[in-house]
Design a protein around this motif. Structure first.
Motif, PDB file in Angstrom:
ATOM      1  N   ARG A 230      61.484  -6.295 -16.739  1.00 30.96           N
ATOM      2  CA  ARG A 230      62.951  -6.286 -16.841  1.00 30.96           C
ATOM      3  C   ARG A 230      63.422  -5.830 -18.225  1.00 30.96           C
ATOM      4  O   ARG A 230      64.492  -6.231 -18.693  1.00 30.96           O
ATOM      5  CB  ARG A 230      63.542  -7.668 -16.537  1.00 30.96           C
ATOM      6  CG  ARG A 230      63.246  -8.231 -15.156  1.00 30.96           C
ATOM      7  CD  ARG A 230      63.897  -7.415 -14.036  1.00 30.96           C
ATOM      8  NE  ARG A 230      64.020  -8.172 -12.809  1.00 30.96           N
ATOM      9  CZ  ARG A 230      63.131  -8.163 -11.832  1.00 30.96           C
ATOM     10  NH1 ARG A 230      62.041  -7.433 -11.935  1.00 30.96           N
ATOM     11  NH2 ARG A 230      63.329  -8.877 -10.733  1.00 30.96           N
ATOM     12  N   ASP A 234      70.378  -4.984 -18.007  1.00 34.27           N
ATOM     13  CA  ASP A 234      71.559  -5.838 -17.948  1.00 34.27           C
ATOM     14  C   ASP A 234      72.592  -5.142 -17.065  1.00 34.27           C
ATOM     15  O   ASP A 234      72.354  -4.032 -16.573  1.00 34.27           O
ATOM     16  CB  ASP A 234      72.110  -6.171 -19.341  1.00 34.27           C
ATOM     17  CG  ASP A 234      72.596  -4.947 -20.110  1.00 34.27           C
ATOM     18  OD1 ASP A 234      72.770  -3.867 -19.496  1.00 34.27           O
ATOM     19  OD2 ASP A 234      72.802  -5.053 -21.331  1.00 34.27           O
ATOM     20  N   TYR A 237      73.659  -1.579 -18.133  1.00 29.61           N
ATOM     21  CA  TYR A 237      72.563  -0.630 -17.892  1.00 29.61           C
ATOM     22  C   TYR A 237      72.579  -0.180 -16.435  1.00 29.61           C
ATOM     23  O   TYR A 237      72.431   1.007 -16.125  1.00 29.61           O
ATOM     24  CB  TYR A 237      71.265  -1.336 -18.252  1.00 29.61           C
ATOM     25  CG  TYR A 237      69.957  -0.661 -17.893  1.00 29.61           C
ATOM     26  CD1 TYR A 237      69.470   0.422 -18.621  1.00 29.61           C
ATOM     27  CD2 TYR A 237      69.156  -1.172 -16.870  1.00 29.61           C
ATOM     28  CE1 TYR A 237      68.240   0.996 -18.334  1.00 29.61           C
ATOM     29  CE2 TYR A 237      67.922  -0.608 -16.574  1.00 29.61           C
ATOM     30  CZ  TYR A 237      67.472   0.476 -17.305  1.00 29.61           C
ATOM     31  OH  TYR A 237      66.250   1.034 -17.016  1.00 29.61           O
TER      32      TYR A 237
END
Length: 509
Positions: A230, A234, A237
């Protein structure tokens, strides 16, 4: 103490009559191969340090150098090859995992080279793409079962779709730039890919390294990855991207995670990945929230919810033995596209044992996936993107005839930027400024020149694709997709022909 023969992979051959001791080779080599003796005004080379990148040979002003494969040989043994012997020596010294870069270089069959494309003759004449329309525009995403149209036949003839269409990526050519993260490659390499994608009308993929803030201006031509670590993920993004790709697997290292060494995690890389500077970036082997197709479905729909169902969401998997049912499950889980990465797919770093021995070639995987999805009646529900050593426009045409909607290119793109396939990407010492974060080395890649070279590659391949389509009497790439009657095999076995779903050369329609 155990001794071993001093075997080197490469030999630096220097013509002392031509060498002017300018020391260009010293300044250009990041592997400390060359050393200048000021007393004798001569340059010596340590063959054991040479990785075969050919940087010094390319820039030698007098042509005084050649990099050659080492001529030293082991005693011939058909079971114990020199590569096996050298690897045992290395691991007996280090006790560690042997790492390597780029794609598998074992002599497995390359099926692209055993597949021939069709040409039109009399009853189905060829088409001249220089004088007649030729459509290679490609759409990536879920296609509707039925498309209804309302027609307004008033003063202005208008057509309007009756139902909403799933979001689509629109490509001017069926070629995308594959996932390569900022961190594994330099900012200048990423910028070259992003700019070329924007200017040519296609897309590049950030890989699992997040997005550098200076590349956000290319977001409309960017596919972002959600990988097991990950990194850099966010809501901003996700929302700024054109599409999202969940990375489950990679062709060069199926079943394992990734590792970006701490020395490559600079301040800029740490900002993009949202991790502390100077720490190892380790991607877990699995997504720790995905242990079933149902779990994958949850993540797909979570990403669609987060982006208001405005972006295609795809899934990338390695080409493994049961890839066809896996792809079926992915499509049924709601993915808009499935990326299949074959055995020969490139990487910045992978254990050599895994890269060379796990997975299957993309040609067989692609054909089996397309066949399975068609048999289940869900082929239109998702696009299929093929990856894993696409080397030429001919490979692309054959991939589309086997069932791909488009292809990813990674190694080919790096070659266009100057890569010499030395397979030492993991060291961070790339002499061509590509697979490095060293500020001195990264300057060697000019993104303006890189962009132009990538555009030239896309343009040249696109022209050749049109020529091959026209030669087969096809005026739109949509008509070629999955049309395996345009392919014939040569020099491969019956079982392989059956998996590929094509006839042998000489068999009629």
């Amino acid at each position: 103490m155990a001794l071993k023969p001093r075997q080197t992979d490469f030999e630096v051959v220097r013509d002392q009559d031509k060498c002017i001791s300018c020391q260009v080779c010293l300044r250009q080599c990041s592997n400390d191969v060359h050393e200048y003796d000021s007393d004798q005004d001569i340059i010596y080379s340590d063959n054991s340090q040479c990785v075969g990148c050919h940087r010094c040979e390319s820039l030698c002003p007098t042509g005084a150098m050649k990099i050659k494969q080492s001529e030293s040989e082991f005693r011939q043994n058909f079971n114990w090859s020199p590569a096996h012997i050298k690897n045992i020596y290395k691991q007996a010294d280090s006790g560690g995992v042997l790492l390597t870069g780029m794609g598998a270089d074992r002599p497995y069959p390359i099926y692209w080279d055993h597949i021939l494309f069709n040409a039109a003759q009399v009853t189905n004449p060829s088409i001249d793409p220089l004088r007649e329309p030729m459509e290679i525009k490609t759409f990536i995403g879920n296609k509707s079962d039925v498309v209804g149209v309302d027609i307004d036949q008033g003063e202005t003839f208008n057509m309007k779709l009756k139902q909403d269409i799933s979001p689509q990526l629109v490509l001017s050519t069926p070629i995308l730039f594959s996932a390569m993260s900022f961190g594994s490659i330099s900012f200048n390499a990423c910028a070259s890919l992003a700019r070329a994608a924007r200017q040519f009308g296609t897309f590049y993929n950030t890989g699992e390294g997040g997005m550098h803030k200076d590349l956000e201006i290319y977001a409309s031509n960017t596919i972002v990855q959600v990988a097991s670590g990950r990194f850099g993920v966010d809501i901003d993004y996700l929302k700024r991207a054109a599409a999202i790709e969940i990375k489950i697997g990679q062709g060069a290292k199926p079943g394992i995670g990734g590792h970006l060494p701490a020395e490559k995690v600079t301040e800029e890389v740490s900002n993009a990945r949202m991790i502390p500077q100077g720490t190892d970036a380790i991607s877990p082997a699995p997504h720790h929230d995905i242990y079933s197709i149902e779990d994958l479905m949850q993540l797909i729909y979570a990403l669609k919810e987060a982006t208001d169902y405005q972006k295609p969401v795809g899934v990338k998997v390695s080409a493994v033995h049961n890839v066809a049912p896996i792809a079926s499950g992915i499509v049924r889980a709601g993915a808009d596209f499935v990326t299949i990465d074959g055995l020969r797919g490139g990487t910045g770093a992978a254990p050599q044992a895994i890269r060379d021995n796990i997975g299957i070639p993309i040609e067989l995987a692609l054909a089996s996936v397309d066949t399975r999805l068609r048999e289940e009646g869900i082929r239109h529900k998702a696009s299929v993107i093929a990856a894993g050593s696409i080397r030429s426009s001919a490979d692309i045409v054959k991939a589309i005839a086997l069932g791909a909607d488009a292809v990813y290119i990674g190694s080919a793109a790096l070659l266009a930027l100057g890569c010499n396939l030395c397979q030492k990407c993991y060291t961070g010492k790339c002499n061509w400024g590509i697979a490095t974060q060293d500020p001195y080395l990264t300057k060697r890649l000019n993104p303006n020149i890189g962009t132009r070279r990538l555009e030239n590659l896309l343009r040249g391949w696109s022209l050749e694709i049109k020529e091959m389509l026209g030669g087969a009497g096809i005026n739109a790439i949509e008509s070629l997709r999955g049309n395996r009657e345009h392919l014939r095999g040569i020099g491969i076995g019956e079982k392989e022909l059956a998996v590929l779903g094509i006839k042998h050369a000489g068999e009629a329609w």
